[in-house]
Design an enzyme around this catalytic site. Structure first.
Site, PDB file in Angstrom:
ATOM      1  CD  GLU A 170       4.035   2.009 -15.619  1.00  0.00           C
ATOM      2  OE1 GLU A 170       4.858   1.480 -14.843  1.00  0.00           O
ATOM      3  OE2 GLU A 170       2.862   1.605 -15.754  1.00  0.00           O
ATOM      4  CG  ASP A 210      -5.121  -2.486 -13.052  1.00  0.00           C
ATOM      5  OD1 ASP A 210      -5.463  -2.189 -14.202  1.00  0.00           O
ATOM      6  OD2 ASP A 210      -3.966  -2.335 -12.622  1.00  0.00           O
ATOM      7  CD  GLU A 234      -0.952  -3.200 -18.405  1.00  0.00           C
ATOM      8  OE1 GLU A 234      -0.548  -3.089 -17.231  1.00  0.00           O
ATOM      9  OE2 GLU A 234      -0.398  -3.955 -19.248  1.00  0.00           O
ATOM     10  CG  ASP A 249      -2.111  -5.318 -12.758  1.00  0.00           C
ATOM     11  OD1 ASP A 249      -1.479  -4.275 -12.501  1.00  0.00           O
ATOM     12  OD2 ASP A 249      -2.173  -5.815 -13.908  1.00  0.00           O
ATOM     13  CB  SER A 250       0.883  -2.510  -8.681  1.00  0.00           C
ATOM     14  OG  SER A 250      -0.198  -1.742  -8.180  1.00  0.00           O
ATOM     15  CE  LYS A 255      -4.313   0.745 -14.382  1.00  0.00           C
ATOM     16  NZ  LYS A 255      -3.518  -0.120 -15.322  1.00  0.00           N
TER      17      LYS A 255
END
Length: 292
Positions: free
Chosen positions: A209, A110, A142, A71-72, A140
């Site tokens: 991270e 993501d 978070e 999502d970057s 992925k």
């Protein structure tokens, strides 16, 4: 090195030399079993982000075994200040493009902000979209302990999950920025609990991270699943960078943990200026670029 020169991970009965992620021949996608085997033999591997078919294909040919459609993309392709505005529809579209452009790399999609935090059922619905509509090999998301139940449900349904702990960019407003995570005894213990929680829930790997290097090494040593570092030191099993940072496309200041391996922003800018100069001078198109 191109994709035809790379080795798949281990099949029963293969020799040690045939089991590496790099250096052999393969005609299939990298899988979670390949990454687990790499952890067991101590082989490090690289992961890059990708957001389109062309770039994904370049990295696939270069032998990168895992590509993250992060999502970057919100920051480096869609013009948002953070990753928060990125939608599921955007992630499905971008992930499908990377899948179409690659043959060997595992492609991970993501889960954007708001696509899984509500409930495990919501996570299941949206992860299934990435698998069915985009064709990714894994997703992925978070969060550590707070996301464990969602990870467990997805894994039970046959969806491989990469977890992401430490600095989680979707929580930028809660963090008040992008601070290093895990400093101090209490924070370090929580990060280790988060890492063990996602492993217990069935995650096949976990991104660490912006974590102090010593802590990241400790986590890596205590987990059976691979750790992927970004700003977490050299002790992790793998490393990931956002490709526009890695290749020097990002304007301005980049994070401390970024190493720029090229200066593509300058190369593209020079090419654009040269093209414009040829057009204004009337030297492009020349005879060799013209139909008769």
């Amino acid at each position: 090195m191109n994709a035809s020169q790379l080795q798949p991970a281990p099949a029963p009965g293969t020799t040690q030399g045939q089991q590496t992620l790099y250096g052999g021949v393969t005609n299939r996608r990298v899988t979670v079993r390949d990454l687990a085997a790499a952890k067991q033999r101590g082989e490090r591997w690289a992961m890059l982000t990708a957001y389109d078919s062309l770039t994904g294909g370049v990295f696939d040919e270069a032998g990168i075994p895992v590509l993250l459609v992060g999502d970057s993309a919100g920051n480096c392709h869609l013009g948002y200040e953070t990753t928060v505005p990125v939608t599921m529809d955007q992630m499905v579209m971008l992930s499908a493009a990377v899948v179409r452009g690659t043959k060997r790399a595992m492609v991970i999609g993501d889960m954007p902000f708001g696509s899984y935090q509500e409930s495990p059922a919501q996570a299941m619905h949206n992860a299934a979209r990435l698998m069915k509509e985009a064709g990714v090999g894994a997703v992925k998301l978070e969060g550590g302990e707070r996301s464990a139940r969602s990870i467990e449900l997805l894994v039970e349904a046959g969806i491989p999950v990469m977890a992401h702990i430490g600095l989680t960019p979707q929580s930028v407003h809660a963090f008040g920025g992008y601070p290093v995570q895990g400093r101090g005894d209490e924070a370090a213990h929580q990060l280790l609990r988060d890492a063990k929680a996602v492993q217990q829930a069935g995650a096949f790997s976990v991104v660490l991270e912006a974590v102090p290097a010593e802590l990241a090494t400790t986590v890596t040593e205590q987990l059976a699943i691979p750790t992927v570092g970004i700003g977490a030191g050299v002790g992790c099993d793998a490393q990931v960078l956002v490709w526009t940072d890695m290749a020097g496309m990002t304007a301005g200041r980049v994070p401390k943990f970024v190493k720029q391996y090229a200066n593509l922003r300058s190369v593209l800018g020079d090419a654009a200026r040269e093209f414009a100069a040829d057009v204004t001078a009337g030297t492009f198109p020349a005879a060799e670029h013209t139909f008769k």
